[in-house]
Design a protein around this motif. Structure first.
Motif, PDB file in Angstrom:
ATOM      1  N   UNK A 132     -20.571   5.425  18.069  1.00 15.39           N
ATOM      2  CA  UNK A 132     -21.329   6.364  17.252  1.00 15.39           C
ATOM      3  C   UNK A 132     -21.117   7.778  17.796  1.00 15.39           C
ATOM      4  N   UNK A 133     -20.776   8.810  16.962  1.00 15.23           N
ATOM      5  CA  UNK A 133     -20.667   8.796  15.500  1.00 15.23           C
ATOM      6  C   UNK A 133     -19.232   8.726  15.005  1.00 15.23           C
ATOM      7  N   UNK A 134     -18.245   8.541  15.913  1.00 14.58           N
ATOM      8  CA  UNK A 134     -16.840   8.601  15.500  1.00 14.58           C
ATOM      9  C   UNK A 134     -16.446   7.484  14.554  1.00 14.58           C
ATOM     10  N   UNK A 135     -17.192   6.391  14.536  1.00 13.00           N
ATOM     11  CA  UNK A 135     -16.815   5.277  13.669  1.00 13.00           C
ATOM     12  C   UNK A 135     -16.876   5.666  12.192  1.00 13.00           C
ATOM     13  N   UNK A 136     -17.655   6.681  11.859  1.00 12.43           N
ATOM     14  CA  UNK A 136     -17.779   7.105  10.465  1.00 12.43           C
ATOM     15  C   UNK A 136     -16.652   8.043  10.037  1.00 12.43           C
ATOM     16  N   UNK A 137     -15.756   8.421  10.926  1.00 12.05           N
ATOM     17  CA  UNK A 137     -14.687   9.358  10.597  1.00 12.05           C
ATOM     18  C   UNK A 137     -13.425   8.608  10.178  1.00 12.05           C
ATOM     19  N   UNK A 138     -12.650   9.209   9.294  1.00  7.71           N
ATOM     20  CA  UNK A 138     -11.363   8.693   8.819  1.00  7.71           C
ATOM     21  C   UNK A 138     -11.516   7.234   8.371  1.00  7.71           C
ATOM     22  N   UNK A 139     -10.553   6.407   8.774  1.00  2.00           N
ATOM     23  CA  UNK A 139     -10.612   4.978   8.445  1.00  2.00           C
ATOM     24  C   UNK A 139     -10.923   4.152   9.691  1.00  2.00           C
ATOM     25  N   UNK A 140     -11.669   4.725  10.625  1.00  3.72           N
ATOM     26  CA  UNK A 140     -11.960   4.032  11.883  1.00  3.72           C
ATOM     27  C   UNK A 140     -12.728   2.737  11.645  1.00  3.72           C
ATOM     28  N   UNK A 141     -13.767   2.789  10.830  1.00  4.32           N
ATOM     29  CA  UNK A 141     -14.567   1.591  10.570  1.00  4.32           C
ATOM     30  C   UNK A 141     -13.739   0.537   9.842  1.00  4.32           C
ATOM     31  N   UNK A 164       0.856  -1.183   0.000  1.00  3.73           N
ATOM     32  CA  UNK A 164       0.000   0.000   0.000  1.00  3.73           C
ATOM     33  C   UNK A 164       0.896   1.239   0.000  1.00  3.73           C
ATOM     34  N   UNK A 165       0.598   2.173  -0.900  1.00  2.68           N
ATOM     35  CA  UNK A 165       1.423   3.377  -0.999  1.00  2.68           C
ATOM     36  C   UNK A 165       1.108   4.389   0.096  1.00  2.68           C
ATOM     37  N   UNK A 166      -0.151   4.451   0.505  1.00  3.49           N
ATOM     38  CA  UNK A 166      -0.556   5.427   1.529  1.00  3.49           C
ATOM     39  C   UNK A 166      -1.045   4.689   2.765  1.00  3.49           C
ATOM     40  N   UNK A 167      -0.880   5.289   3.940  1.00  7.60           N
ATOM     41  CA  UNK A 167      -1.331   4.631   5.168  1.00  7.60           C
ATOM     42  C   UNK A 167      -2.829   4.820   5.364  1.00  7.60           C
ATOM     43  N   UNK A 168      -3.384   4.040   6.287  1.00 13.10           N
ATOM     44  CA  UNK A 168      -4.752   4.260   6.753  1.00 13.10           C
ATOM     45  C   UNK A 168      -4.695   5.245   7.916  1.00 13.10           C
ATOM     46  N   UNK A 169      -5.633   6.181   7.966  1.00 12.22           N
ATOM     47  CA  UNK A 169      -5.655   7.221   8.994  1.00 12.22           C
ATOM     48  C   UNK A 169      -6.775   6.894   9.990  1.00 12.22           C
ATOM     49  N   UNK A 170      -6.397   6.836  11.268  1.00 12.01           N
ATOM     50  CA  UNK A 170      -7.326   6.426  12.324  1.00 12.01           C
ATOM     51  C   UNK A 170      -7.337   7.502  13.403  1.00 12.01           C
ATOM     52  N   UNK A 171      -8.504   7.710  14.020  1.00 10.72           N
ATOM     53  CA  UNK A 171      -8.685   8.784  15.003  1.00 10.72           C
ATOM     54  C   UNK A 171      -8.549   8.339  16.439  1.00 10.72           C
ATOM     55  N   UNK A 172      -7.412   7.731  16.821  1.00 15.15           N
ATOM     56  CA  UNK A 172      -7.189   7.380  18.223  1.00 15.15           C
ATOM     57  C   UNK A 172      -6.976   8.631  19.062  1.00 15.15           C
ATOM     58  N   UNK A 200       0.829   7.878  15.857  1.00 13.67           N
ATOM     59  CA  UNK A 200       0.502   9.247  15.455  1.00 13.67           C
ATOM     60  C   UNK A 200       1.815   9.998  15.280  1.00 13.67           C
ATOM     61  N   UNK A 201       1.756  11.320  15.259  1.00 13.18           N
ATOM     62  CA  UNK A 201       2.978  12.072  15.048  1.00 13.18           C
ATOM     63  C   UNK A 201       3.996  11.888  16.152  1.00 13.18           C
ATOM     64  N   UNK A 202       3.540  11.500  17.357  1.00 11.94           N
ATOM     65  CA  UNK A 202       4.487  11.409  18.471  1.00 11.94           C
ATOM     66  C   UNK A 202       4.382  10.125  19.269  1.00 11.94           C
ATOM     67  N   UNK A 203       3.223   9.463  19.289  1.00 11.25           N
ATOM     68  CA  UNK A 203       3.005   8.325  20.187  1.00 11.25           C
ATOM     69  C   UNK A 203       2.474   7.128  19.414  1.00 11.25           C
ATOM     70  N   UNK A 204       2.502   5.963  20.084  1.00 16.59           N
ATOM     71  CA  UNK A 204       1.982   4.712  19.536  1.00 16.59           C
ATOM     72  C   UNK A 204       0.649   4.416  20.205  1.00 16.59           C
ATOM     73  N   UNK A 205      -0.375   4.061  19.402  1.00 12.38           N
ATOM     74  CA  UNK A 205      -1.713   3.889  19.928  1.00 12.38           C
ATOM     75  C   UNK A 205      -2.298   2.512  19.660  1.00 12.38           C
TER      76      UNK A 205
END
Length: 387
Positions: A218-227, A164-172, A191-196
């Motif tokens: 709900x409703x954060x599961x619909x954001x970024x690549x969380x789901x 995969x050329x691009x990463x998946x983005x997750x909202x931890x 993330x930019x500084x820590x491991x989640x």
């Protein structure tokens, strides 16, 4: 007003009403409005309902458990356990049971709940300590902050996959950081500084530890690549979601659903206790038996009858007593008519016939005044005493 004027007024009112309706019809414009009634009762009771529906939509079998008691009945092969509930009361036996389940081939995903304490060499999370991972606050890390030019999304967690050329983005939540002092993890997301997120093999199964599970509610599961991440961690397996390891008791459920009724019931109970505890007047000691005389008993009996049966009963009793004494003094008294009885009583008592007729006449239903009642009682008593 004549009939012609009434008809004209009615016609004018109808014309005005018709003109108003036509005006409203020409000015009215239809429109659509969406009214948000908020989450459904099922969504309010289950914060991970959207996650369950998403996984079912991807073809996975999803079930929901409320305690770890269901774990022995779950086959670990090709099965994922999402342990998102509070584990503060998790016992060492339950920890062993959960890890043995993962070792036998299950996929275990759980949330790190406590911070690592360097002094005691442990945290309050028994399951996290057993997999030998540590959690700390991101602000306590000593590494320098990353250059914003190198990471345009420092607050998002990146997961890199092969091919995969691009990463998946997750909202931890970026406030927490996972550490792997034993280098056991085979995959992680930063993330930019820590491991989640960290994933490590465990027997023939896998264990995935995350810093929080709010991103799957709900409703954060619909954001970024969380789901997508949730599907990735449980792909090709059956899923059991456990998010309530501590069952609510009946008192807490009643308070959550019926607070007004409980407050009202408590107020009624307090009012009843106050009413039962307050004494309305002093307690009278019973009178000694030695001072009770026959006259007092008679007076009390007459007062009781007067209060409960009224004046009529007392007067009728006196009249019957007078007639009973007259029968004893005058043989054949009952065979006489009323006028002859009054004449006989007049001769026996030396009272005028008019006074006797007034005393023995039927008692009226209406209440007598105190003076009239006393006068009639005295008259009947004098007749009785004369017999």
């Amino acid at each position: 007003m004549n009939r012609r004027a009434v008809r004209l007024a009615g016609a004018l009112a109808i014309a005005l009403l018709g003109a108003l309706c036509l005006y409203l019809y020409l000015k009215a414009e239809p429109y659509q409005s969406v009214i948000d009634h908020g989450p459904s009762p099922a969504a309010q009771a289950n914060p991970y309902l959207a996650a369950e529906l998403f996984l079912r939509g991807r073809g996975l079998s999803v079930s929901h458990a409320e305690s770890l008691d269901a774990l022995p009945g779950i086959d670990p092969r090709r099965h994922t356990l999402l342990l998102f509930g509070d584990r503060s009361n998790m016992t060492p036996r339950q920890v062993d049971q959960t890890l043995n389940w993962a070792r036998a081939g299950g996929r275990l995903v759980f949330v790190a709940e406590s911070l690592w304490d360097e002094r005691s060499g442990q945290s309050n999370d028994l399951l996290l300590d057993r997999v030998q991972l540590h959690q700390s606050l991101s602000k306590d890390l000593k590494e320098p902050a990353p250059d914003p030019a190198d990471d345009p999304y420092p607050d998002l967690t990146k997961l890199y996959l092969e091919d995969e050329d691009a990463p998946a983005y997750i909202g931890f939540d970026t406030d927490f950081h996972l550490e792997d002092p034993k280098n056991l993890a085979q995959a992680w997301a930063n993330s930019g500084r820590a491991t989640h997120m960290m994933q490590l093999p465990y027997g023939v199964g896998t264990i995935t530890v995350v810093t929080d599970a709010e991103l799957w509610k709900t409703p954060d599961i619909a954001r970024y690549d969380n789901a997508w991440l949730l599907w990735y961690l449980s792909a090709d397996t059956s899923v059991t979601l456990l998010f309530n390891t501590v069952r609510e008791g009946l008192p807490s459920l009643l308070w959550r659903h019926f607070p007004q009724a409980i407050v009202a019931l408590s107020a009624l109970i307090l009012l009843w206790l106050w009413h039962a505890g307050v004494r309305h007047g002093p307690v009278l000691a019973p009178a000694p038996g030695g001072r009770r005389q026959l006259r007092e008993h008679l007076r009390a009996s007459a007062g009781f009858i007067l209060r409960h049966n009224g004046q009529r009963t007392l007067l009728q009793a006196l009249q019957q007593d007078v007639l009973r004494r007259a029968r004893r003094r005058h043989p054949g008294f009952d065979q006489l008519n009323v006028a002859e009885q009054w004449l006989a009583l007049s001769r026996l008592t030396r009272q005028p016939t008019r006074a006797i007729s007034q005393a023995l006449s039927p008692v009226r239903k209406q209440r007598l005044s105190s003076a009239e009642f006393s006068r009639q009682v005295a008259h009947l008593q004098s007749l009785r005493n004369a017999l």
